[in-house]
Scaffold this motif. Structure first.
Motif, PDB file in Angstrom:
ATOM      1  N   THR A  78       0.956  -1.263   0.018  1.00  0.00           N
ATOM      2  CA  THR A  78      -0.142  -0.041   0.059  1.00  0.00           C
ATOM      3  C   THR A  78       0.948   1.125  -0.009  1.00  0.00           C
ATOM      4  O   THR A  78       1.587   1.644   0.779  1.00  0.00           O
ATOM      5  N   LEU A  79       0.742   1.968  -1.210  1.00  0.00           N
ATOM      6  CA  LEU A  79       1.626   3.370  -1.231  1.00  0.00           C
ATOM      7  C   LEU A  79       0.651   4.462  -0.585  1.00  0.00           C
ATOM      8  O   LEU A  79      -0.141   4.848  -1.237  1.00  0.00           O
ATOM      9  N   TYR A  80       1.282   5.075   0.373  1.00  0.00           N
ATOM     10  CA  TYR A  80       0.726   6.307   0.973  1.00  0.00           C
ATOM     11  C   TYR A  80       1.353   7.288   0.250  1.00  0.00           C
ATOM     12  O   TYR A  80       2.510   7.603   0.559  1.00  0.00           O
ATOM     13  N   VAL A 105       3.277  -9.742  -6.209  1.00  0.00           N
ATOM     14  CA  VAL A 105       3.092  -8.377  -5.673  1.00  0.00           C
ATOM     15  C   VAL A 105       1.968  -7.899  -6.272  1.00  0.00           C
ATOM     16  O   VAL A 105       1.848  -7.581  -7.689  1.00  0.00           O
ATOM     17  N   ALA A 106       1.021  -7.134  -5.498  1.00  0.00           N
ATOM     18  CA  ALA A 106       0.160  -6.123  -5.984  1.00  0.00           C
ATOM     19  C   ALA A 106       0.422  -4.741  -5.365  1.00  0.00           C
ATOM     20  O   ALA A 106       0.920  -4.747  -4.214  1.00  0.00           O
ATOM     21  N   LEU A 107       0.201  -3.635  -5.922  1.00  0.00           N
ATOM     22  CA  LEU A 107       0.191  -2.410  -5.415  1.00  0.00           C
ATOM     23  C   LEU A 107      -0.809  -1.742  -5.312  1.00  0.00           C
ATOM     24  O   LEU A 107      -1.710  -1.413  -6.293  1.00  0.00           O
ATOM     25  N   ARG A 108      -1.300  -1.045  -4.002  1.00  0.00           N
ATOM     26  CA  ARG A 108      -2.271  -0.211  -3.947  1.00  0.00           C
ATOM     27  C   ARG A 108      -1.847   1.127  -3.504  1.00  0.00           C
ATOM     28  O   ARG A 108      -1.082   1.520  -2.851  1.00  0.00           O
ATOM     29  N   TRP A 109      -2.847   2.071  -3.993  1.00  0.00           N
ATOM     30  CA  TRP A 109      -2.674   3.539  -3.919  1.00  0.00           C
ATOM     31  C   TRP A 109      -3.551   3.961  -2.424  1.00  0.00           C
ATOM     32  O   TRP A 109      -4.806   3.626  -2.554  1.00  0.00           O
ATOM     33  N   HIS A 110      -2.843   4.745  -1.697  1.00  0.00           N
ATOM     34  CA  HIS A 110      -3.879   5.307  -0.815  1.00  0.00           C
ATOM     35  C   HIS A 110      -3.501   6.871  -0.538  1.00  0.00           C
ATOM     36  O   HIS A 110      -2.187   7.296  -0.300  1.00  0.00           O
ATOM     37  N   HIS A 111      -4.371   7.596  -0.765  1.00  0.00           N
ATOM     38  CA  HIS A 111      -4.283   8.841  -0.642  1.00  0.00           C
ATOM     39  C   HIS A 111      -3.890   9.669   0.708  1.00  0.00           C
ATOM     40  O   HIS A 111      -4.636   9.081   1.522  1.00  0.00           O
ATOM     41  N   GLN A 112      -2.899  10.519   0.703  1.00  0.00           N
ATOM     42  CA  GLN A 112      -2.509  11.177   1.824  1.00  0.00           C
ATOM     43  C   GLN A 112      -2.144  12.672   1.530  1.00  0.00           C
ATOM     44  O   GLN A 112      -1.015  12.866   1.797  1.00  0.00           O
ATOM     45  N   PRO A 113      -2.961  13.467   1.033  1.00  0.00           N
ATOM     46  CA  PRO A 113      -2.899  14.838   0.617  1.00  0.00           C
ATOM     47  C   PRO A 113      -2.421  15.418   2.034  1.00  0.00           C
ATOM     48  O   PRO A 113      -3.336  15.553   2.772  1.00  0.00           O
ATOM     49  N   GLY A 195      -0.493   5.529  11.728  1.00  0.00           N
ATOM     50  CA  GLY A 195       1.025   6.107  12.078  1.00  0.00           C
ATOM     51  C   GLY A 195       1.700   6.499  11.004  1.00  0.00           C
ATOM     52  O   GLY A 195       3.111   6.643  11.121  1.00  0.00           O
ATOM     53  N   VAL A 196       1.299   6.729   9.768  1.00  0.00           N
ATOM     54  CA  VAL A 196       1.806   7.116   8.596  1.00  0.00           C
ATOM     55  C   VAL A 196       2.425   8.599   8.877  1.00  0.00           C
ATOM     56  O   VAL A 196       1.131   9.301   9.034  1.00  0.00           O
ATOM     57  N   THR A 197       3.306   9.075   8.693  1.00  0.00           N
ATOM     58  CA  THR A 197       3.868  10.361   9.311  1.00  0.00           C
ATOM     59  C   THR A 197       4.668  11.030   7.975  1.00  0.00           C
ATOM     60  O   THR A 197       4.905  12.222   8.050  1.00  0.00           O
TER      61      THR A 197
END
Length: 250
Positions: A78-80, A105-113, A195-197
């Motif tokens: 998961t790419l933040y 492997v699979a890649l997912r997008w995760h928005h963090q504007p 906890g993504v900073t």
């Protein structure tokens, strides 16, 4: 006394009759070919031959989250990321190539504007979501690549007057409605809670064991492989890690 007219053998007469009957089909075929050639030569330049109608897909678009790679693979990354983040812009082509060369492997997008990049970050995220709503996973990644290729980054956004070349009335209507904003904000809130900073960050999930590890910053391929090996042998975090929620647009 009149001379006798020579008689024609019966076989020869029958052959002549058959030849006479064959002339009509041949003439008809020749006429049809001639008409077809005349039509083809005389039709207006650029006029194409009639094409069968394109079938319309009625399949439901499954997402978000939007993904690429092998959806059945053992590992989900998961790419933040923030579409205005210059580090994300540099990292995205690298992680895309890496996922393409790893079949499990699979890649997912995760928005963090990020707040510092608003309002451009949210506007661009909205564009990607609306493109995906109209066309699915491939359209999402295409929009992401286009934004990264054209944005000035760091909250400056796209150049004034620049329009997404693949835009359609459906995408424009979605953009104007703002209905993608709820999904984007839900993903951002979930990232903060997890906890993504920093952006970019990667969350590596082993779907076999349910364990995951969060790697913050642009992670190289060797570090990713090490994290995957660690999860595979059960040396990852003790707590079970669930997959990110499926935040669809309502």
């Amino acid at each position: 006394m009149k001379p006798k007219r020579p008689s024609i053998p019966i076989q020869v007469q029958a052959y002549r009759r058959r030849r006479g009957r064959l002339h009509w089909p041949l003439a008809l075929v020749a006429a049809l070919v001639a008409l077809l050639l005349i039509w083809f030569v005389s039709r207006p330049p650029g006029e194409s031959l009639p094409q069968p109608p394109t079938p319309v897909s009625t399949a439901q678009v499954d997402g978000p989250p939007w993904q690429m790679g092998n959806p059945e693979g053992r590992f989900t990354l998961t790419l933040y990321a923030d579409l205005e983040c210059p580090f994300c812009r540099e990292y995205f082509p690298q992680i895309k190539r890496w996922v393409g060369s790893n079949a499990d492997v699979a890649l997912r997008w995760h928005h963090q504007p990020l707040a510092a990049h608003e309002p451009a970050a949210l506007t661009e995220a909205r564009l990607a979501e609306c493109a995906a709503e109209a066309g699915g996973h491939a359209e999402f990644w295409q929009a992401v690549e286009w934004v990264y290729a054209h944005t000035r980054s760091d909250g400056q956004g796209l150049p004034d007057g620049l329009r997404y070349p693949e835009s359609t009335p459906a995408i424009e209507q979605c953009m104007a409605s703002g209905r993608a904003d709820a999904a984007i904000r839900a993903q951002a809130a979930e990232a903060t809670k997890s906890g993504v900073t920093a952006t970019p960050s990667l969350r590596v999930l082993d779907r076999h064991t349910g364990q995951a590890i969060l790697l913050q910053g642009p992670v190289e391929g060797d570090a990713l492989l090490s994290a995957m090996d660690m999860l595979a042998v059960g040396e990852g975090p003790a707590a079970q890690a669930s997959e990110p929620p499926n935040t669809s647009m309502q």
